[in-house]
Design a protein around this motif. Structure first.
Motif, PDB file in Angstrom:
ATOM      1  N   ILE A  27       0.863  -1.184   0.000  1.00  0.00           N
ATOM      2  CA  ILE A  27       0.000   0.000   0.000  1.00  0.00           C
ATOM      3  C   ILE A  27       0.897   1.230   0.000  1.00  0.00           C
ATOM      4  O   ILE A  27       1.785   1.366   0.848  1.00  0.00           O
ATOM      5  N   LEU A  28       0.672   2.114  -0.961  1.00  0.00           N
ATOM      6  CA  LEU A  28       1.530   3.291  -1.115  1.00  0.00           C
ATOM      7  C   LEU A  28       0.818   4.561  -0.657  1.00  0.00           C
ATOM      8  O   LEU A  28      -0.378   4.732  -0.876  1.00  0.00           O
ATOM      9  N   LYS A  29       1.598   5.443  -0.022  1.00  0.00           N
ATOM     10  CA  LYS A  29       1.127   6.788   0.311  1.00  0.00           C
ATOM     11  C   LYS A  29       2.272   7.738   0.041  1.00  0.00           C
ATOM     12  O   LYS A  29       3.375   7.559   0.566  1.00  0.00           O
ATOM     13  N   ASP A  30       2.035   8.728  -0.806  1.00  0.00           N
ATOM     14  CA  ASP A  30       3.081   9.669  -1.212  1.00  0.00           C
ATOM     15  C   ASP A  30       4.298   8.916  -1.750  1.00  0.00           C
ATOM     16  O   ASP A  30       5.449   9.231  -1.430  1.00  0.00           O
ATOM     17  N   GLN A  31       4.024   7.901  -2.570  1.00  0.00           N
ATOM     18  CA  GLN A  31       5.060   7.105  -3.243  1.00  0.00           C
ATOM     19  C   GLN A  31       5.908   6.263  -2.291  1.00  0.00           C
ATOM     20  O   GLN A  31       6.933   5.718  -2.682  1.00  0.00           O
ATOM     21  N   GLN A  32       5.492   6.166  -1.037  1.00  0.00           N
ATOM     22  CA  GLN A  32       6.210   5.339  -0.071  1.00  0.00           C
ATOM     23  C   GLN A  32       5.331   4.178   0.370  1.00  0.00           C
ATOM     24  O   GLN A  32       4.115   4.313   0.489  1.00  0.00           O
ATOM     25  N   VAL A  33       5.986   3.050   0.614  1.00  0.00           N
ATOM     26  CA  VAL A  33       5.254   1.883   1.087  1.00  0.00           C
ATOM     27  C   VAL A  33       4.894   2.057   2.561  1.00  0.00           C
ATOM     28  O   VAL A  33       5.737   2.403   3.385  1.00  0.00           O
TER      29      VAL A  33
END
Length: 261
Positions: A185-191
């Protein structure tokens, strides 16, 4: 105690599994894990049904399964896809055995809603002893989710996510991995490394989890409801196991603060 890992591969990922995926499976075995693979095959089933001009419809996300559709489902799941995965395993020196859930009553089921869904099954029993025996022989079961009725008179098409979850719970698996085309799951291109059930729902509402990831995380949540304590969203295109650690997003029953890495 056996460190059992259930790995669910969606049908859309079968053709895109990387060399690293299979190398990681072998590494897991060498590190003492006992993998069990459960696979789907939706896209391939759709293609063959279309080629054969057999009508198919979905009701609440489940394929209505007539006897005619069931024949195609079995042909694809227990034939081409299982064989492809087993051959790939053997290429990397992994001992695997292809199975259908109806083999030796591995997966027993009953009709979920025969009137509306036809031969769609809901899992009632897993043959735990059979799987333990295969794992003790250092074999990796590669399972197509075709189940059999208790009286062996009927065969059922079982949702692969549900089958994988039922097997994971029955085997007291350490965790279940849902293999996708993204690293988690990504948020702001971070896992997002760790998230709770409640936080998953919030991330969906916030629009962080969108599109095709939504059904994947909802399937993961169903596994938690079924008795698992933790599930993971991992990638079949990039490393999923490195230096003894699984790479992806872990979803926990317990409330956790979202962390990034």
């Amino acid at each position: 105690m056996e460190k059992i890992i259930v790995i669910k591969c969606g049908g859309s990922m079968i053709d895109d599994l990387s060399d690293k995926f299979f190398m990681d499976i072998k590494q897991m075995q060498e590190n003492g894990f006992k993998p069990i693979i459960v696979h789907g095959g939706g896209p391939a089933i759709n293609r063959l049904l279309e080629n054969l001009q057999i009508q198919s419809e979905f009701i609440n996300g489940l394929r209505k399964t007539t006897p005619e559709v069931m024949e195609v489902v079995e042909m694809v799941l227990s034939g081409s896809i299982t064989n492809k995965l087993v051959r790939s395993m053997h290429t990397y020196g992994i001992s695997a055995i292809g199975m259908t859930g109806s083999d030796s009553g591995l997966i027993q089921a009953e009709a979920k809603d025969f009137e509306n869904l036809g031969l769609v099954g809901e899992v009632t029993t897993i043959n735990r002893e059979l799987l333990l025996k295969l794992l003790s022989m250092n074999l990796i079961p590669v399972i197509s989710p075709i189940a059999i009725s208790e009286n062996s008179n009927e065969y059922y098409n079982v949702n692969a996510d549900s089958a994988a979850a039922a097997i994971a719970v029955a085997m007291s698996a350490e965790k279940i991995l849902f293999v996708t085309d993204v690293p988690g799951i990504l948020k702001d291109q971070q896992v997002i490394e760790t998230v709770s059930q409640n936080e998953v729902h919030s991330l969906i509402e916030e629009g962080v989890i969108t599109g095709g990831m939504i059904p994947k995380v909802l399937a993961a949540l169903k596994s938690l409801e079924g008795g698992m304590n933790r599930v993971m969203i991992v990638s079949g295109k990039s490393p999923l196991y490195k230096k003894g650690q699984f790479i992806g997003t872990t979803i926990l029953k317990e409330q956790k603060v979202v962390s990034f890495g």
